[in-house]
Scaffold this motif. Structure first.
Motif, short mmCIF file in Angstrom:
data_model
loop_
_atom_site.label_atom_id
_atom_site.label_comp_id
_atom_site.label_asym_id
_atom_site.label_seq_id
_atom_site.Cartn_x
_atom_site.Cartn_y
_atom_site.Cartn_z
N VAL A 226 -9.81 76.09 55.42
CA VAL A 226 -10.65 77.04 56.16
C VAL A 226 -10.32 78.47 55.74
O VAL A 226 -11.22 79.29 55.50
N PHE A 227 -9.05 78.78 55.63
CA PHE A 227 -8.63 80.12 55.21
C PHE A 227 -9.08 80.41 53.77
O PHE A 227 -9.58 81.50 53.48
N ASP A 228 -8.90 79.44 52.88
CA ASP A 228 -9.32 79.62 51.48
C ASP A 228 -10.82 79.87 51.38
O ASP A 228 -11.27 80.71 50.59
N GLN A 229 -11.60 79.16 52.17
CA GLN A 229 -13.05 79.34 52.15
C GLN A 229 -13.43 80.74 52.65
O GLN A 229 -14.30 81.38 52.08
N CYS A 230 -12.75 81.20 53.68
CA CYS A 230 -13.02 82.55 54.21
C CYS A 230 -12.67 83.61 53.16
O CYS A 230 -13.41 84.56 52.96
N MET A 231 -11.55 83.43 52.47
CA MET A 231 -11.15 84.39 51.43
C MET A 231 -12.15 84.41 50.28
O MET A 231 -12.45 85.48 49.74
N LEU A 232 -12.66 83.24 49.94
CA LEU A 232 -13.63 83.16 48.86
C LEU A 232 -14.95 83.83 49.24
O LEU A 232 -15.53 84.58 48.46
N GLU A 233 -15.41 83.59 50.46
CA GLU A 233 -16.68 84.15 50.91
C GLU A 233 -16.62 85.65 51.14
O GLU A 233 -17.52 86.39 50.74
N ASN A 234 -15.56 86.12 51.80
CA ASN A 234 -15.51 87.52 52.21
C ASN A 234 -14.88 88.45 51.18
O ASN A 234 -15.33 89.58 51.01
N LEU A 235 -13.81 88.01 50.51
CA LEU A 235 -13.12 88.88 49.56
C LEU A 235 -13.33 88.45 48.11
O LEU A 235 -12.78 89.08 47.21
N ASN A 236 -14.08 87.37 47.93
CA ASN A 236 -14.34 86.84 46.59
C ASN A 236 -13.03 86.58 45.84
O ASN A 236 -12.89 86.89 44.66
N LEU A 237 -12.06 86.04 46.57
CA LEU A 237 -10.74 85.76 46.02
C LEU A 237 -10.46 84.27 46.15
O LEU A 237 -10.26 83.76 47.26
N GLU A 238 -10.49 83.59 45.03
CA GLU A 238 -10.29 82.15 45.02
C GLU A 238 -8.79 81.84 44.97
O GLU A 238 -8.03 82.54 44.31
N ARG A 239 -8.40 80.77 45.68
CA ARG A 239 -7.00 80.35 45.64
C ARG A 239 -6.67 79.90 44.22
O ARG A 239 -7.38 79.10 43.63
N PRO A 240 -5.59 80.40 43.63
CA PRO A 240 -5.25 80.00 42.27
C PRO A 240 -4.91 78.52 42.20
O PRO A 240 -4.35 77.96 43.14
N PRO A 241 -5.23 77.86 41.09
CA PRO A 241 -4.94 76.43 40.96
C PRO A 241 -3.44 76.17 40.85
O PRO A 241 -2.66 77.08 40.57
N PHE A 242 -3.06 74.92 41.04
CA PHE A 242 -1.66 74.52 40.96
C PHE A 242 -1.11 74.86 39.58
O PHE A 242 -1.71 74.56 38.56
N GLY A 243 0.03 75.51 39.53
CA GLY A 243 0.66 75.88 38.27
C GLY A 243 0.17 77.18 37.67
O GLY A 243 0.57 77.54 36.57
N TYR A 244 -0.69 77.89 38.38
CA TYR A 244 -1.27 79.13 37.84
C TYR A 244 -0.19 80.17 37.53
O TYR A 244 -0.22 80.83 36.51
N PHE A 245 0.78 80.30 38.43
CA PHE A 245 1.79 81.34 38.26
C PHE A 245 2.87 80.96 37.26
O PHE A 245 3.73 81.77 36.94
N THR A 246 2.85 79.72 36.75
CA THR A 246 3.80 79.32 35.71
C THR A 246 3.21 79.41 34.31
O THR A 246 3.93 79.21 33.34
N GLU A 247 1.93 79.71 34.22
CA GLU A 247 1.29 79.81 32.91
C GLU A 247 1.72 81.10 32.21
O GLU A 247 1.97 82.13 32.84
#
Length: 176
Positions: A109-130
């Protein structure tokens, strides 16, 4: 680094910034989105710390990280406060170690709200290790050469008398 009288420490006014007074569950709840939102600023700060090897030279980059974090949480408070609080409360109360696995529904629910209102998608698993290359406008610090010491102790002359060891060889397994 040796501390001497020549070392200039920054004034307290240079170090004073507004603190981020948030609880651990609150920081856990916003961590992934915060990392994505402030990625450029964080990378600049970490690059400065790595290259300069002196925290006094990276004070402005550290202030920028704090300002970005404050800006992020203000935007979350303005747009997704109810969803964020529900997710943070779930993280706090659902397990003793603040595990995220028990709160996937409120996370969605929080991720969906962030995507709709701030256009900020939750990074995928392992994103910060790339591995990523960070482009910076900061000038590269000069590389200090290897220290050269001219007062080297002179070696013994070739014709110096070399007496045998007083108590035999130090290699005890080679003695009789």
């Amino acid at each position: 680094m040796t501390i001497t009288n020549d070392v200039v420490l920054p004034e307290e006014s240079e170090l004073t910034v507004q603190e981020i007074n948030l609880s651990t569950p609150t920081l856990h709840a916003g961590a992934f989105h915060l990392g994505k939102y402030c990625e450029e600023v964080n990378n600049e700060f970490m690059l400065c710390r790595f290259e300069e090897k002196d925290p006094r030279k990276c004070i402005n980059e550290g202030k920028a990280v704090t300002a970005c974090t404050l800006e992020f949480f203000r935007k979350v408070k303005k747009t997704c406060l109810a969803e964020f609080n529900q997710y943070a409360h779930c993280i706090d109360k659902s397990s003793g170690d603040m595990g995220l696995q028990h709160c996937r529904k409120t996370q969605g629910v929080f991720d969906q709200c962030m995507l709709e209102n701030l256009n900020l998608e939750r990074p995928p698993f392992g994103y910060f290790t790339e591995v990523r290359v960070h482009a910076t406008t900061r000038p590269k610090p000069s590389i200090e050469g290897k220290a050269v010491y001219s007062d080297v102790t002179p070696a013994l002359p070739e014709n110096a008398e070399k007496k045998p060891a007083r108590f035999g060889s130090r290699f005890y397994w080679m003695t009789e």
